[in-house]
Scaffold this motif. Structure first.
Motif, PDB file in Angstrom:
ATOM      1  N   LEU A 169       0.825  -1.208   0.000  1.00 44.22           N
ATOM      2  CA  LEU A 169       0.000   0.000   0.000  1.00 44.22           C
ATOM      3  C   LEU A 169       0.861   1.260   0.000  1.00 44.22           C
ATOM      4  O   LEU A 169       0.537   2.239  -0.679  1.00 44.22           O
ATOM      5  N   VAL A 170       1.947   1.244   0.768  1.00 47.99           N
ATOM      6  CA  VAL A 170       2.858   2.395   0.808  1.00 47.99           C
ATOM      7  C   VAL A 170       3.421   2.668  -0.582  1.00 47.99           C
ATOM      8  O   VAL A 170       3.487   3.821  -1.035  1.00 47.99           O
ATOM      9  N   ILE A 171       3.829   1.616  -1.283  1.00 47.60           N
ATOM     10  CA  ILE A 171       4.381   1.781  -2.629  1.00 47.60           C
ATOM     11  C   ILE A 171       3.320   2.344  -3.566  1.00 47.60           C
ATOM     12  O   ILE A 171       3.596   3.244  -4.383  1.00 47.60           O
ATOM     13  N   ALA A 172       2.080   1.839  -3.444  1.00 45.90           N
ATOM     14  CA  ALA A 172       0.997   2.331  -4.301  1.00 45.90           C
ATOM     15  C   ALA A 172       0.745   3.817  -4.066  1.00 45.90           C
ATOM     16  O   ALA A 172       0.595   4.597  -5.011  1.00 45.90           O
ATOM     17  N   VAL A 173       0.704   4.228  -2.794  1.00 45.13           N
ATOM     18  CA  VAL A 173       0.492   5.639  -2.465  1.00 45.13           C
ATOM     19  C   VAL A 173       1.636   6.490  -3.015  1.00 45.13           C
ATOM     20  O   VAL A 173       1.415   7.574  -3.565  1.00 45.13           O
ATOM     21  N   TYR A 174       2.864   5.988  -2.872  1.00 45.70           N
ATOM     22  CA  TYR A 174       4.020   6.724  -3.377  1.00 45.70           C
ATOM     23  C   TYR A 174       3.934   6.890  -4.887  1.00 45.70           C
ATOM     24  O   TYR A 174       4.236   7.972  -5.431  1.00 45.70           O
ATOM     25  N   PHE A 175       3.506   5.854  -5.588  1.00 39.65           N
ATOM     26  CA  PHE A 175       3.370   5.936  -7.043  1.00 39.65           C
ATOM     27  C   PHE A 175       2.310   6.964  -7.432  1.00 39.65           C
ATOM     28  O   PHE A 175       2.474   7.694  -8.413  1.00 39.65           O
ATOM     29  N   TYR A 176       1.218   7.022  -6.680  1.00 37.44           N
ATOM     30  CA  TYR A 176       0.151   7.972  -6.996  1.00 37.44           C
ATOM     31  C   TYR A 176       0.610   9.419  -6.848  1.00 37.44           C
ATOM     32  O   TYR A 176       0.112  10.305  -7.549  1.00 37.44           O
ATOM     33  N   THR A 177       1.530   9.671  -5.933  1.00 40.22           N
ATOM     34  CA  THR A 177       1.917  11.059  -5.650  1.00 40.22           C
ATOM     35  C   THR A 177       3.302  11.426  -6.177  1.00 40.22           C
ATOM     36  O   THR A 177       3.689  12.589  -6.100  1.00 40.22           O
ATOM     37  N   PHE A 178       4.047  10.482  -6.737  1.00 44.72           N
ATOM     38  CA  PHE A 178       5.454  10.702  -7.076  1.00 44.72           C
ATOM     39  C   PHE A 178       5.652  11.923  -7.973  1.00 44.72           C
ATOM     40  O   PHE A 178       6.427  12.830  -7.649  1.00 44.72           O
ATOM     41  N   VAL A 179       4.975  11.962  -9.112  1.00 44.85           N
ATOM     42  CA  VAL A 179       5.126  13.098 -10.027  1.00 44.85           C
ATOM     43  C   VAL A 179       3.794  13.829 -10.211  1.00 44.85           C
ATOM     44  O   VAL A 179       3.530  14.391 -11.285  1.00 44.85           O
ATOM     45  N   ALA A 180       2.972  13.827  -9.165  1.00 45.23           N
ATOM     46  CA  ALA A 180       1.697  14.548  -9.238  1.00 45.23           C
ATOM     47  C   ALA A 180       1.903  16.051  -9.081  1.00 45.23           C
ATOM     48  O   ALA A 180       1.287  16.846  -9.797  1.00 45.23           O
ATOM     49  N   LEU A 206       8.662   0.918 -14.062  1.00 41.78           N
ATOM     50  CA  LEU A 206       8.941   0.277 -12.777  1.00 41.78           C
ATOM     51  C   LEU A 206      10.437   0.026 -12.542  1.00 41.78           C
ATOM     52  O   LEU A 206      10.929   0.288 -11.436  1.00 41.78           O
ATOM     53  N   PRO A 207      11.201  -0.473 -13.511  1.00 42.11           N
ATOM     54  CA  PRO A 207      12.644  -0.660 -13.269  1.00 42.11           C
ATOM     55  C   PRO A 207      13.348   0.642 -12.873  1.00 42.11           C
ATOM     56  O   PRO A 207      14.175   0.654 -11.946  1.00 42.11           O
ATOM     57  N   ALA A 208      13.019   1.739 -13.558  1.00 50.28           N
ATOM     58  CA  ALA A 208      13.624   3.035 -13.212  1.00 50.28           C
ATOM     59  C   ALA A 208      13.214   3.461 -11.811  1.00 50.28           C
ATOM     60  O   ALA A 208      14.033   4.007 -11.055  1.00 50.28           O
ATOM     61  N   MET A 209      11.958   3.202 -11.444  1.00 50.08           N
ATOM     62  CA  MET A 209      11.492   3.553 -10.105  1.00 50.08           C
ATOM     63  C   MET A 209      12.245   2.770  -9.031  1.00 50.08           C
ATOM     64  O   MET A 209      12.634   3.334  -7.996  1.00 50.08           O
ATOM     65  N   LEU A 210      12.467   1.495  -9.268  1.00 52.55           N
ATOM     66  CA  LEU A 210      13.187   0.675  -8.284  1.00 52.55           C
ATOM     67  C   LEU A 210      14.618   1.171  -8.108  1.00 52.55           C
ATOM     68  O   LEU A 210      15.121   1.272  -6.983  1.00 52.55           O
ATOM     69  N   VAL A 211      15.275   1.489  -9.226  1.00 54.37           N
ATOM     70  CA  VAL A 211      16.641   2.020  -9.146  1.00 54.37           C
ATOM     71  C   VAL A 211      16.647   3.333  -8.370  1.00 54.37           C
ATOM     72  O   VAL A 211      17.489   3.556  -7.485  1.00 54.37           O
ATOM     73  N   PHE A 212      15.703   4.209  -8.692  1.00 52.21           N
ATOM     74  CA  PHE A 212      15.644   5.512  -8.026  1.00 52.21           C
ATOM     75  C   PHE A 212      15.385   5.369  -6.529  1.00 52.21           C
ATOM     76  O   PHE A 212      16.044   6.014  -5.711  1.00 52.21           O
ATOM     77  N   ILE A 213      14.441   4.518  -6.148  1.00 50.61           N
ATOM     78  CA  ILE A 213      14.108   4.346  -4.731  1.00 50.61           C
ATOM     79  C   ILE A 213      15.302   3.816  -3.950  1.00 50.61           C
ATOM     80  O   ILE A 213      15.632   4.316  -2.862  1.00 50.61           O
ATOM     81  N   LEU A 214      15.981   2.821  -4.497  1.00 49.56           N
ATOM     82  CA  LEU A 214      17.131   2.244  -3.793  1.00 49.56           C
ATOM     83  C   LEU A 214      18.254   3.267  -3.625  1.00 49.56           C
ATOM     84  O   LEU A 214      18.820   3.421  -2.529  1.00 49.56           O
ATOM     85  N   LEU A 215      18.575   3.986  -4.691  1.00 55.83           N
ATOM     86  CA  LEU A 215      19.651   4.986  -4.617  1.00 55.83           C
ATOM     87  C   LEU A 215      19.267   6.137  -3.680  1.00 55.83           C
ATOM     88  O   LEU A 215      20.109   6.626  -2.907  1.00 55.83           O
ATOM     89  N   THR A 216      18.012   6.544  -3.713  1.00 57.25           N
ATOM     90  CA  THR A 216      17.565   7.640  -2.852  1.00 57.25           C
ATOM     91  C   THR A 216      17.613   7.239  -1.382  1.00 57.25           C
ATOM     92  O   THR A 216      17.969   8.052  -0.520  1.00 57.25           O
ATOM     93  N   LEU A 217      17.266   5.992  -1.098  1.00 57.17           N
ATOM     94  CA  LEU A 217      17.348   5.514   0.288  1.00 57.17           C
ATOM     95  C   LEU A 217      18.790   5.574   0.799  1.00 57.17           C
ATOM     96  O   LEU A 217      19.033   5.979   1.942  1.00 57.17           O
ATOM     97  N   VAL A 218      19.734   5.167  -0.040  1.00 58.61           N
ATOM     98  CA  VAL A 218      21.148   5.210   0.361  1.00 58.61           C
ATOM     99  C   VAL A 218      21.577   6.649   0.635  1.00 58.61           C
ATOM    100  O   VAL A 218      22.195   6.947   1.674  1.00 58.61           O
TER     101      VAL A 218
END
Length: 290
Positions: A169-180, A206-218
């Motif tokens: 659910l957190v991922i879904a919410v993040y996707f809804y608001t990411f570039v809103a 989705l692949p770009a989103m996964l890369v971005f999320i992982l790098l941003t977390l670091v």
């Protein structure tokens, strides 16, 4: 998804680099803007002990206003991208151009997530088991090495499944608001149309989103550690609350320009009308359509 451009997985790294690149273009203005945002969002810390009632009210108010302030930050990024200057005054742009309600509407998925998470917890675990869990956690708080027997009999499998559903659910919410926000601020798109389009863009890339999320977390973890060190140093002089506030301001001053700049770059690549993220001024009205 015809209105969403497809990008490579490596674009996730490009978005983050784009955030750093925009920060390098206007470091003084963007750092100041991030610091002011950190000050505003960190103010409730000063009231946490002195006035708990005011703390909760101020926290709720800031939660409502934060999407509007972030929309203003997006506008500041757009100014920098067009070789203009950024300033903390841009944080108020969402209030000035009629985007207040559409930007605040981004809280709807977050509120819905909170309600859904609580309902799922009650339905999957049960009220009695939740009371037992609360009692077990309270009993274990004062123990250096909690007795495993305290948690015996709890529905660990259902709790784990609930946690996995919450993550989804957190991922879904993040996707809804990411570039809103860029769509609302820079295209004049209605809030719910912007959120639906944001969700489609994230799914298609989705692949770009996964890369971005992982790098941003670091990056966020590294910046958080540095900010905690700064806060601890100021805390030695001004006390714990002052140190926490300074740490918050230091973190937001650097992290927010990078994150908002990354979101702006992602919007530019996936959704922006025309080249380079130009605003379609025919749709950038000052209405409050949701």
């Amino acid at each position: 998804m015809s209105d969403v451009r497809k990008v490579s997985a490596g674009a996730g790294a490009e978005w983050l680099l784009g955030g750093f690149g925009l920060l390098r273009k206007a470091p003084a203005g963007l750092l100041a803007t991030g610091a002011v945002l950190g000050l505003v969002t960190g103010l409730p810390l000063l009231l946490a002990e002195a006035a708990p009632g005011m703390f909760l009210g101020l926290q709720a108010l800031i939660m409502l206003l934060t999407p509007v302030l972030l929309g203003g930050f997006v506008f500041a990024m757009h100014q920098v991208d067009r070789d203009g200057a950024a300033s903390p005054a841009h944080l108020l742009e969402g209030f000035r151009n009629g985007r207040t309600l559409p930007l605040m509407a981004q809280l709807v998925p977050q509120i819905a997530f909170g309600v859904a998470a609580v309902l799922l917890l009650v339905l999957m675990v049960g009220v009695d088991q939740l009371q037992t869990l609360a009692a077990a956690m309270e009993a274990a708080q004062g123990q250096a090495n909690p007795d495993p027997e305290v948690f015996a009999g709890l529905p660990a499998g259902r709790l784990l499944l609930w946690m996995l559903l919450v993550i989804a659910l957190v991922i879904a919410v993040y996707f809804y608001t990411f570039v809103a926000s860029p769509q609302i601020m820079l295209e004049g798109r209605p809030a719910f149309a912007a959120m639906a389009r944001s969700f489609r863009a994230c799914l298609r890339n989705l692949p770009a989103m996964l890369v971005f999320i992982l790098l941003t977390l670091v990056v966020a973890v590294l910046m958080s550690v540095a900010a905690q060190v700064v806060g601890a140093l100021f805390g030695l002089v001004g006390g714990v609350l002052v140190g926490a506030l300074i740490g918050q301001i230091a973190l937001m001053a650097v992290l927010m320009p990078v994150v908002i700049g990354s979101i702006y770059t992602a919007w530019s690549q996936m959704l922006a009308p025309g080249a380079g993220g130009a605003i379609d001024r025919s749709t950038a009205s000052s209405g409050i359509e949701l």
